[in-house]
Design an enzyme around this catalytic site. Sequence first.
Site, PDB file in Angstrom:
ATOM      1  N   GLU A  11       2.685   4.892  -4.381  1.00  0.00           N
ATOM      2  CA  GLU A  11       2.248   5.758  -5.194  1.00  0.00           C
ATOM      3  C   GLU A  11       3.729   6.474  -5.584  1.00  0.00           C
ATOM      4  O   GLU A  11       4.227   6.505  -6.931  1.00  0.00           O
ATOM      5  CB  GLU A  11       0.793   6.823  -5.087  1.00  0.00           C
ATOM      6  CG  GLU A  11      -0.288   5.964  -4.695  1.00  0.00           C
ATOM      7  CD  GLU A  11      -0.366   5.354  -3.912  1.00  0.00           C
ATOM      8  OE1 GLU A  11      -0.319   5.437  -2.442  1.00  0.00           O
ATOM      9  OE2 GLU A  11      -1.002   4.377  -4.281  1.00  0.00           O
ATOM     10  N   ASP A  33      -8.742   3.620  -1.925  1.00  0.00           N
ATOM     11  CA  ASP A  33     -10.057   4.449  -0.377  1.00  0.00           C
ATOM     12  C   ASP A  33     -11.475   4.486  -1.098  1.00  0.00           C
ATOM     13  O   ASP A  33     -11.660   5.600  -1.393  1.00  0.00           O
ATOM     14  CB  ASP A  33      -9.738   5.051   0.577  1.00  0.00           C
ATOM     15  CG  ASP A  33      -8.846   4.428   1.324  1.00  0.00           C
ATOM     16  OD1 ASP A  33      -8.326   3.643   0.955  1.00  0.00           O
ATOM     17  OD2 ASP A  33      -7.266   5.761   1.572  1.00  0.00           O
ATOM     18  N   ASP A  40       1.001  -1.278  -0.694  1.00  0.00           N
ATOM     19  CA  ASP A  40      -0.177  -0.130   0.360  1.00  0.00           C
ATOM     20  C   ASP A  40       1.142   1.087  -0.278  1.00  0.00           C
ATOM     21  O   ASP A  40       2.101   1.235   0.149  1.00  0.00           O
ATOM     22  CB  ASP A  40      -0.913  -0.376   0.928  1.00  0.00           C
ATOM     23  CG  ASP A  40      -1.358   0.708   1.523  1.00  0.00           C
ATOM     24  OD1 ASP A  40      -1.856   1.571   0.644  1.00  0.00           O
ATOM     25  OD2 ASP A  40      -2.007   1.627   2.283  1.00  0.00           O
TER      26      ASP A  40
HETATM   27  C1  GLC Z   1      -4.670   3.384   3.336  1.00  0.00           C
HETATM   28  C2  GLC Z   1      -5.244   1.797   2.014  1.00  0.00           C
HETATM   29  C3  GLC Z   1      -5.652   1.612   3.231  1.00  0.00           C
HETATM   30  C4  GLC Z   1      -5.418   0.924   4.603  1.00  0.00           C
HETATM   31  C5  GLC Z   1      -4.952   2.426   5.099  1.00  0.00           C
HETATM   32  C6  GLC Z   1      -4.225   2.735   6.562  1.00  0.00           C
HETATM   33  O1  GLC Z   1      -5.574   3.800   3.304  1.00  0.00           O
HETATM   34  O2  GLC Z   1      -5.908   2.241   0.887  1.00  0.00           O
HETATM   35  O3  GLC Z   1      -6.469  -0.087   2.613  1.00  0.00           O
HETATM   36  O4  GLC Z   1      -6.487   0.301   5.603  1.00  0.00           O
HETATM   37  O5  GLC Z   1      -4.002   2.732   4.194  1.00  0.00           O
HETATM   38  O6  GLC Z   1      -3.066   1.250   6.062  1.00  0.00           O
END
Ligand code: GLC
Length: 783
Positions: free
Chosen positions: A410, A484, A407
């Site tokens: 980017e 998200d 995650d």
């Molecule tokens: C970001 C991700 C989400 C995750 C959060 C905490 O917002 O997109 O899926 O739960 O980070 O790690």
Amino acid sequence: MLEDTSFAIHPGKGTNSEAVIYRSVGNLKSYSIKDNVYQFHCENGEVAIQFYTESIVRIVMNQHVMPNLKDSQTVISTPIDVVVTEELMGELFELKTNQLSLHIEKAPFRLTVKDRQGRTIVSEGKRGITYQENGRVTVFKEMDEADHFYGFGEKTGHLDKRGEKYEMWNSDVFAPHNPETDPLYESIPYFMTLRNGKAHGIFFDNTFRTVFDMKSDEDYYSFSAEGGQVDYYLMAGPSPKEVLEQYTHLTGRIPLPPKWAIGYHQSRYSYETEAEVRELAKNFIERDIPIDVIHLDIHYMNGYRVFTFDKESFPNPEKLIADLRDMGIRIVPIVDPGVKKDPEYPIYQEGIREDQFCKYIEGNIYFGEVWPGDSAFPDFTDEKVRKWWGDKHAYYTDLGVEGIWNDMNEPAVFNETKTMDLEVMHYNDGEPRTHRELHNVYGLLMGKATYEGLREQLNGKRPFLLTRAGYAGVQRYASVWTGDNRSFWEHLQMSIPMVMNLGLSGVAFTGPDVGGFAHDTNAELLTRWMQVGAFTPFFRNHSAIGTVYQEPWQFGGKYEKIMKKYIQMRYEWMPQLYSLFYQASKSGLPVMRPLLMEYPKDEKTYNLNDQFMIGDNVVIAPILAPSVTDRAVYLPEGEWVEFSTGEVYEGSKTHLVHAELKDLPIFIRKGTAIMQGSWSSNKDKETKNVTMNVYPGLDNTYRFTFYDDDGETFDYENGNYHELEIEVVSTSEQLKIDIINIEGNYIPPYEKIDVHIIGRNNEQEVFINGVKCSDNPIISLVE
Ligand code: GLC
């Protein structure tokens, strides 16, 4: 902040209407051929044309020097020897393969590409390849009235992108994903044009911030980049499937996922303690709700330090992982790229000592704030760093982990620009480039590092990787979830064209957060979303911190029962889905696809957003709004049988279909077949019984592939698989089912396939492998 108020449309603000001066490449001065590359020397730039196959041609323009043809961050294929005939006809130069012909006008240099039948695929009209003083490069193409556009990876909005303008710049967008929210997390600078039933594709392999504009001009569409070369591939099609095969020939296909990764995933930001995770697992087992994976979000770590577990909340991860594994559940932990700046943290120490982090040209490390506070970011553009990062995953695989969730790659940074400083210099395997140029591939290369590390450590087992950010080709390493979203019906609706367009962009293994991530979900929304989720390639329920819990039982027995039914249905459909995943890994065709892929001549399918297909013969038409129990369903040509009622529907028509909360309308095309399995228990998910549901037609032939293997190792690469090619021929008197080819050495746990014939007319006699058969036909798989 004023920009968030009505001040944004203050009459005094005006818009910036500075004229843009485009410079054209000018007239052709001379040309030469070197190593099968056609080099056109123009007044204001150099153009190179290279055939990759008979159907794929690459066009590169550099305004200063001969184009660099070795610069792709993602293309994995190399040009094959293609027979090209060249013809010089006065002011026109022609290059022809069996599939494509390129017509080059000399003054000014303009390119028109035609297909085998002489139909124009792309033409440049009065525009063409241009650049601006600031380094921006733009390619214009004439837009036909009949053009429809698809692909572009992960975009909001409708299926058909005509009339839209999109940017590619990997962005962490927590703000609501509105129809105009752009860009999101993935950059896939690729699209497919459908014109009068024929398709072609363009892949603009430029990693800078790019823009695709099908909106601003009635007669032209364009693609442009902030810098770098014009470098694009044209794919001849002519069917949507062929375009996708051609595009994935260049950028690769998904690896065959382990079966468990295709199952149901439960996640939340976060299940915060070992006790909570055990309780969660217990609930699934006791309620007999199928589950394969529980994700661990950032709270499992010690102060959000990657490659650690918090000793207090997760005292014994190895035992937790092993115990859950005994229950049939795997753990997938999140790993973000940011490494906490902490001189007492071994990963940070090592990263500094071994020079693994992104730096400015002057040598100082870039620090940005993410979950753990100030953090350094591995420079994944460096082979050495990718290896280091990949190797670090032994920390997880030693604990029994087989899947990782990437995650914030980017990369996301908590600042105004949302990302790393654009001046940061990436090593780029010895050819340093700024972050401005390589931002869009950061996530792709993190994925590569992680996938390759896991593959090495798992001793022949298939890894699973989930990622948020990526670039064209991300499918080679990771499954993609769409970030998200929110618990809104609108987001459920939007997820369908988004996932279909990702599928059309080579990313076959993808899906949204089921139930919605931010905002509170509710019983009805979650139930309807689960029905869709049961058929999206990636099926994970995930929700944000501070929102209501949305596990399948949170809204009471009535809803739990329905959700359980659909999660089980996912497993009953596993033989069919797994065969489709296999097809995706072989040819790039998506598991979940828009109807236009199968019916490219049917205009009614061109912007059909609220229905989708699974493979080539199943249409799913979910309910996507609250309190609604009837919806219009468009069924293309042929006849269709509704899966649970057996009702027959005529094709080329729109029907009003009733579906109570417990119902999901699923239609199978007559004359085809689907493979089904059965659900036993979480502990024992091995497919024991396989059934072929055959829906006889009246006059047609259908061929499909049923594929199976051990579901978790790479042994299939050495022949350990079981592949049947099956033909179903329907006439008014007969239904003939034949296994026309068998391949592979794998011996499946079932010895026969039960054949269920649904909706046979009484005159039709049934033959299996040439033998007339009676009531309960089977196909024996043993000699
Ligand atoms: C970001 C991700 C989400 C995750 C959060 C905490 O917002 O997109 O899926 O739960 O980070 O790690």
